[in-house]
Design a protein around this motif. Sequence first.
Motif, mmCIF file in Angstrom:
data_model
loop_
_atom_site.group_PDB
_atom_site.id
_atom_site.type_symbol
_atom_site.label_atom_id
_atom_site.label_comp_id
_atom_site.label_asym_id
_atom_site.label_seq_id
_atom_site.Cartn_x
_atom_site.Cartn_y
_atom_site.Cartn_z
ATOM 1 N N ALA A 71 0.847 -1.193 0.000
ATOM 2 C CA ALA A 71 0.000 0.000 0.000
ATOM 3 C C ALA A 71 0.877 1.235 0.000
ATOM 4 O O ALA A 71 1.930 1.261 0.647
ATOM 5 C CB ALA A 71 -0.918 0.016 1.214
ATOM 6 N N VAL A 105 4.421 -1.142 3.385
ATOM 7 C CA VAL A 105 3.602 0.068 3.343
ATOM 8 C C VAL A 105 4.543 1.252 3.172
ATOM 9 O O VAL A 105 5.537 1.365 3.898
ATOM 10 C CB VAL A 105 2.767 0.216 4.629
ATOM 11 C CG1 VAL A 105 2.011 1.543 4.633
ATOM 12 C CG2 VAL A 105 1.806 -0.961 4.782
ATOM 13 N N SER A 128 -1.715 -0.072 -5.216
ATOM 14 C CA SER A 128 -2.782 0.241 -4.252
ATOM 15 C C SER A 128 -2.411 1.544 -3.566
ATOM 16 O O SER A 128 -1.491 1.584 -2.746
ATOM 17 C CB SER A 128 -2.920 -0.874 -3.216
ATOM 18 O OG SER A 128 -3.436 -2.028 -3.803
ATOM 19 N N VAL A 180 -3.663 4.712 -1.314
ATOM 20 C CA VAL A 180 -4.688 5.104 -0.351
ATOM 21 C C VAL A 180 -4.532 6.590 -0.041
ATOM 22 O O VAL A 180 -3.483 7.019 0.462
ATOM 23 C CB VAL A 180 -4.575 4.285 0.950
ATOM 24 C CG1 VAL A 180 -5.670 4.688 1.934
ATOM 25 C CG2 VAL A 180 -4.640 2.785 0.649
ATOM 26 N N ILE A 186 -8.283 0.322 6.216
ATOM 27 C CA ILE A 186 -7.407 0.146 5.053
ATOM 28 C C ILE A 186 -7.116 -1.329 4.821
ATOM 29 O O ILE A 186 -7.129 -1.807 3.680
ATOM 30 C CB ILE A 186 -6.103 0.954 5.203
ATOM 31 C CG1 ILE A 186 -6.416 2.449 5.241
ATOM 32 C CG2 ILE A 186 -5.131 0.625 4.059
ATOM 33 C CD1 ILE A 186 -5.235 3.322 5.664
ATOM 34 N N LEU A 193 -7.870 -3.222 1.338
ATOM 35 C CA LEU A 193 -6.836 -3.931 0.607
ATOM 36 C C LEU A 193 -7.212 -5.388 0.409
ATOM 37 O O LEU A 193 -6.993 -5.963 -0.657
ATOM 38 C CB LEU A 193 -5.486 -3.823 1.322
ATOM 39 C CG LEU A 193 -4.866 -2.433 1.403
ATOM 40 C CD1 LEU A 193 -3.626 -2.455 2.282
ATOM 41 C CD2 LEU A 193 -4.564 -1.871 0.030
#
Length: 173
Positions: free
Chosen positions: A5, A75, A96, A98, A161, A165
């Motif tokens: 992410a 992340v 991905s 966010v 989150i 995901l």
Amino acid sequence: MTPVAILIGPPGAGKSTVGRRLAALLEVPFDDTDAIIERREGRVISDIFVDSGEPYFRDVERTVVLETLGKHGGVLALGGGAAMDPEVQDALAGHSVVFLDVGIADAAKRVGFDQSRPLLSVNPRASWVALMNTRRPTYERLATHRVDTAGRTVDAIATEITALLAGATGSAT
């Protein structure tokens, strides 16, 4: 290897704090491109802005983001302005991403609009609003997920989150 992410958003959205918690939940590493830049440069972001200027910082930031996207498997939190760079925008495609959305009241509580935020050093509240008005369309366009962080705990945000995901990949991570 690519990030699980990538967190984007304005100063005060909680990218670093939420990113650490999200990484812990997912049992993956966490890093922050601003922290990588500070380690490489041996100085804090505000000093880079003052000593070398914003164009220099943005060049370093672009390089760090592009390098890190290809080798970080956890992340990754991007500095607030990184997503404004066209090369970074192109590189975020397929990831991905966010967008941690936040309003001025919560951002002010989190960052206090201190001098460590170079783009917010003069009239911080007005600067933040102007910055967000300029950046919001890009954040929204790049995001595969948007999460409102206003008035929420780090755990609640990270949990949301994680669920987003998992839904995007079809399985729990």
